[in-house]
Design a protein around this motif. Structure first.
Motif, PDB file in Angstrom:
ATOM      1  N   TYR A  31       0.832  -1.201   0.000  1.00  0.00           N
ATOM      2  CA  TYR A  31       0.000   0.000   0.000  1.00  0.00           C
ATOM      3  C   TYR A  31       0.872   1.258   0.000  1.00  0.00           C
ATOM      4  O   TYR A  31       0.587   2.226  -0.708  1.00  0.00           O
ATOM      5  CB  TYR A  31      -0.940  -0.018   1.209  1.00  0.00           C
ATOM      6  N   GLY A  35       1.078   4.005  -2.933  1.00  0.00           N
ATOM      7  CA  GLY A  35       0.873   5.410  -2.598  1.00  0.00           C
ATOM      8  C   GLY A  35       2.017   6.279  -3.073  1.00  0.00           C
ATOM      9  O   GLY A  35       1.815   7.363  -3.633  1.00  0.00           O
ATOM     10  N   VAL A  47      -8.574   5.426  -5.748  1.00  0.00           N
ATOM     11  CA  VAL A  47      -8.019   5.409  -4.393  1.00  0.00           C
ATOM     12  C   VAL A  47      -9.030   4.805  -3.427  1.00  0.00           C
ATOM     13  O   VAL A  47      -8.674   4.057  -2.518  1.00  0.00           O
ATOM     14  CB  VAL A  47      -7.606   6.831  -3.941  1.00  0.00           C
ATOM     15  N   THR A  51      -8.071   1.642  -1.270  1.00  0.00           N
ATOM     16  CA  THR A  51      -8.085   1.812   0.179  1.00  0.00           C
ATOM     17  C   THR A  51      -9.149   0.926   0.826  1.00  0.00           C
ATOM     18  O   THR A  51      -8.912   0.341   1.886  1.00  0.00           O
ATOM     19  CB  THR A  51      -8.301   3.291   0.547  1.00  0.00           C
ATOM     20  N   TYR A  54      -7.846  -2.582   0.830  1.00  0.00           N
ATOM     21  CA  TYR A  54      -6.756  -2.622   1.804  1.00  0.00           C
ATOM     22  C   TYR A  54      -7.303  -2.709   3.224  1.00  0.00           C
ATOM     23  O   TYR A  54      -6.858  -3.545   4.015  1.00  0.00           O
ATOM     24  CB  TYR A  54      -5.896  -1.369   1.622  1.00  0.00           C
ATOM     25  N   LEU A  55      -8.274  -1.876   3.545  1.00  0.00           N
ATOM     26  CA  LEU A  55      -8.811  -1.856   4.906  1.00  0.00           C
ATOM     27  C   LEU A  55      -9.539  -3.153   5.263  1.00  0.00           C
ATOM     28  O   LEU A  55      -9.410  -3.653   6.381  1.00  0.00           O
ATOM     29  CB  LEU A  55      -9.730  -0.650   5.095  1.00  0.00           C
ATOM     30  N   SER A 112      -0.196   4.447   7.456  1.00  0.00           N
ATOM     31  CA  SER A 112      -0.203   4.213   6.008  1.00  0.00           C
ATOM     32  C   SER A 112      -1.322   4.997   5.325  1.00  0.00           C
ATOM     33  O   SER A 112      -1.146   5.495   4.213  1.00  0.00           O
ATOM     34  CB  SER A 112      -0.304   2.721   5.695  1.00  0.00           C
ATOM     35  N   LEU A 113      -2.465   5.119   5.983  1.00  0.00           N
ATOM     36  CA  LEU A 113      -3.553   5.930   5.424  1.00  0.00           C
ATOM     37  C   LEU A 113      -3.149   7.402   5.380  1.00  0.00           C
ATOM     38  O   LEU A 113      -3.435   8.108   4.403  1.00  0.00           O
ATOM     39  CB  LEU A 113      -4.832   5.742   6.237  1.00  0.00           C
ATOM     40  N   MET A 116      -0.797   7.912   2.400  1.00  0.00           N
ATOM     41  CA  MET A 116      -1.516   8.016   1.125  1.00  0.00           C
ATOM     42  C   MET A 116      -2.179   9.389   1.013  1.00  0.00           C
ATOM     43  O   MET A 116      -2.137  10.021  -0.041  1.00  0.00           O
ATOM     44  CB  MET A 116      -2.558   6.904   0.999  1.00  0.00           C
ATOM     45  N   TRP A 117      -2.787   9.851   2.085  1.00  0.00           N
ATOM     46  CA  TRP A 117      -3.444  11.154   2.065  1.00  0.00           C
ATOM     47  C   TRP A 117      -2.425  12.260   1.799  1.00  0.00           C
ATOM     48  O   TRP A 117      -2.677  13.174   1.009  1.00  0.00           O
ATOM     49  CB  TRP A 117      -4.168  11.410   3.390  1.00  0.00           C
TER      50      TRP A 117
END
Length: 125
Positions: A31, A35, A47, A51, A54-55, A112-113, A116-117
């Motif tokens: 991930y 990203g 995305v 995402t 992934y979650l 990790s989120l 990406m953001w």
């Protein structure tokens, strides 16, 4: 169950936790690489799909690893009550260790989120 069977179950739970840890690390790394390499080029729906998948996948890994950890702790306590030597040579996990590891994994997912953001919104930082 015999002591041998419980020892084998303990070993199987340990292997399960190890494999889940490897899957977690691989998925988070993948991930992060996605990203970094293409995060800024992806559309919002793309995305969202990445995402979301992934979650869902990472949540199943973390909950599975938590369940395996609890089973491991329970098997250790049963073997200790039997006076088994199977627990003397291995690691002695405790519920606190399991909870701490789950917390670290969840923190890794949040990080990790955020990564990406931050790749997708570079000027807002």
């Amino acid at each position: 169950m015999t002591e041998y069977e419980l020892g084998e179950m303990l070993h199987a739970q340990s292997a399960q936790m190890w494999q889940a840890g490897q899957m977690y690390f691989t998925l988070v790394s993948a991930y992060l690489v996605v990203g970094y390499l293409v995060g800024g080029k992806l559309s919002r729906p793309q995305v969202g799909v990445i995402t979301g998948l992934y979650l869902v996948w990472i949540a199943s890994i973390i909950t599975g690893q938590f369940a395996s950890g609890e089973a491991y702790v329970n098997l250790q306590s049963v073997l200790r009550e039997m006076g088994s030597l199977a627990t003397s040579s291995g690691s002695h996990e405790s519920p606190l260790t399991i909870y701490s590891f789950v917390f670290v994994q969840i923190a890794g997912v949040v990080a990790s989120l955020w990564f990406m953001w931050s790749v997708r919104h570079p000027k807002i930082e």
